[in-house]
Design a protein around this motif. Structure first.
Motif, PDB file in Angstrom:
ATOM      1  N   VAL A  36       0.780  -1.352  -0.015  1.00  0.00           N
ATOM      2  CA  VAL A  36       0.025  -0.115   0.043  1.00  0.00           C
ATOM      3  C   VAL A  36       0.825   1.297  -0.069  1.00  0.00           C
ATOM      4  CG1 VAL A  36      -0.145   0.118   2.556  1.00  0.00           C
ATOM      5  CG2 VAL A  36      -2.019   1.011   1.091  1.00  0.00           C
ATOM      6  N   GLN A  37       0.281   2.486  -0.637  1.00  0.00           N
ATOM      7  CA  GLN A  37       1.164   3.623  -0.518  1.00  0.00           C
ATOM      8  C   GLN A  37       0.853   4.299   0.907  1.00  0.00           C
ATOM      9  OE1 GLN A  37      -0.411   6.047  -3.833  1.00  0.00           O
ATOM     10  NE2 GLN A  37       1.424   5.175  -5.145  1.00  0.00           N
ATOM     11  N   ALA A  38       1.766   5.200   1.345  1.00  0.00           N
ATOM     12  CA  ALA A  38       1.790   5.860   2.552  1.00  0.00           C
ATOM     13  C   ALA A  38       0.445   6.617   2.583  1.00  0.00           C
ATOM     14  CB  ALA A  38       3.074   6.605   2.774  1.00  0.00           C
ATOM     15  N   GLY A  39      -0.156   6.552   3.934  1.00  0.00           N
ATOM     16  CA  GLY A  39      -1.444   7.120   4.097  1.00  0.00           C
ATOM     17  C   GLY A  39      -2.528   6.219   3.794  1.00  0.00           C
ATOM     18  N   GLY A  40      -2.170   4.977   3.189  1.00  0.00           N
ATOM     19  CA  GLY A  40      -3.305   4.159   2.865  1.00  0.00           C
ATOM     20  C   GLY A  40      -3.498   3.281   4.320  1.00  0.00           C
ATOM     21  N   SER A  41      -4.313   2.155   4.142  1.00  0.00           N
ATOM     22  CA  SER A  41      -4.918   1.320   5.192  1.00  0.00           C
ATOM     23  C   SER A  41      -4.825  -0.206   4.704  1.00  0.00           C
ATOM     24  CB  SER A  41      -6.265   1.651   5.439  1.00  0.00           C
ATOM     25  OG  SER A  41      -6.442   2.964   5.839  1.00  0.00           O
ATOM     26  N   LEU A  42      -4.698  -1.007   5.663  1.00  0.00           N
ATOM     27  CA  LEU A  42      -4.518  -2.485   5.603  1.00  0.00           C
ATOM     28  C   LEU A  42      -5.420  -2.921   6.752  1.00  0.00           C
ATOM     29  CD1 LEU A  42      -1.390  -3.589   4.256  1.00  0.00           C
ATOM     30  CD2 LEU A  42      -3.377  -3.526   2.945  1.00  0.00           C
ATOM     31  N   ARG A  43      -5.970  -4.148   6.677  1.00  0.00           N
ATOM     32  CA  ARG A  43      -6.593  -4.830   7.775  1.00  0.00           C
ATOM     33  C   ARG A  43      -5.990  -6.219   7.914  1.00  0.00           C
ATOM     34  NH1 ARG A  43     -12.749  -6.318   9.825  1.00  0.00           N
ATOM     35  NH2 ARG A  43     -12.480  -7.951   8.132  1.00  0.00           N
ATOM     36  N   LEU A  44      -5.323  -6.685   8.865  1.00  0.00           N
ATOM     37  CA  LEU A  44      -4.759  -7.963   9.025  1.00  0.00           C
ATOM     38  C   LEU A  44      -5.700  -8.653  10.128  1.00  0.00           C
ATOM     39  CD1 LEU A  44      -1.092  -7.161   9.955  1.00  0.00           C
ATOM     40  CD2 LEU A  44      -2.112  -7.205   7.700  1.00  0.00           C
ATOM     41  N   SER A  45      -5.882 -10.032   9.596  1.00  0.00           N
ATOM     42  CA  SER A  45      -6.575 -10.928  10.466  1.00  0.00           C
ATOM     43  C   SER A  45      -5.893 -12.150  11.067  1.00  0.00           C
ATOM     44  CB  SER A  45      -7.832 -11.432   9.783  1.00  0.00           C
ATOM     45  OG  SER A  45      -8.472 -10.784   8.933  1.00  0.00           O
TER      46      SER A  45
END
Length: 122
Positions: free
Chosen positions: A12-21
């Motif tokens: 992802v680019q800086a400022g973006g989001s991810l959700r880990l499970s």
């Protein structure tokens, strides 16, 4: 047999989001912690949550990351917002019995997943 499986990593680019499970099997009334590690550096604590839902965060991620859980699904999530290049690492979830209100210590966790890579580009 206790088994932890992480998912949700990616680029992802800086400022973006991810959700880990992190899905836990073979274990009950556990504490789940998230850690991260960059090759050549020490493992770093990120956050932890206990079964009643109390949370602890490392200073480096407080206000940007949120740990949560769906007890019925035995799944713990790490929502990561406002990602920075320095968040790039392999992220691991771990399960144990000890919850500390002021710290997340790797030695408190007996079971670990295989990890999921998070890469943040500038």
């Amino acid at each position: 047999q206790v088994h932890l499986v992480e998912s949700g990593g990616g680029s992802v680019q800086a400022g973006g989001s991810l959700r880990l499970s992190c899905t836990v099997s073979g274990y009950t009334r556990y504490v789940v912690g998230w850690f991260r590690q960059v090759p050549g550096k020490d493992r770093e604590e990120v956050a932890s949550i206990n079964t009643p839902g109390r949370q602890v965060y490392a200073e480096s991620v407080r206000g940007r990351f949120t740990i949560s859980q769906e007890v019925s699904k035995k799944t713990v999530y790490l929502q990561m917002n406002s990602l920075k290049p320095e968040d790039t690492a392999m992220y691991y979830c771990a399960a144990g019995r000890i919850f500390r209100s002021g710290a997340v210590l790797a030695d408190d966790f007996a079971y670990w997943g295989q990890g999921t890579q998070v890469t943040v580009s500038s």
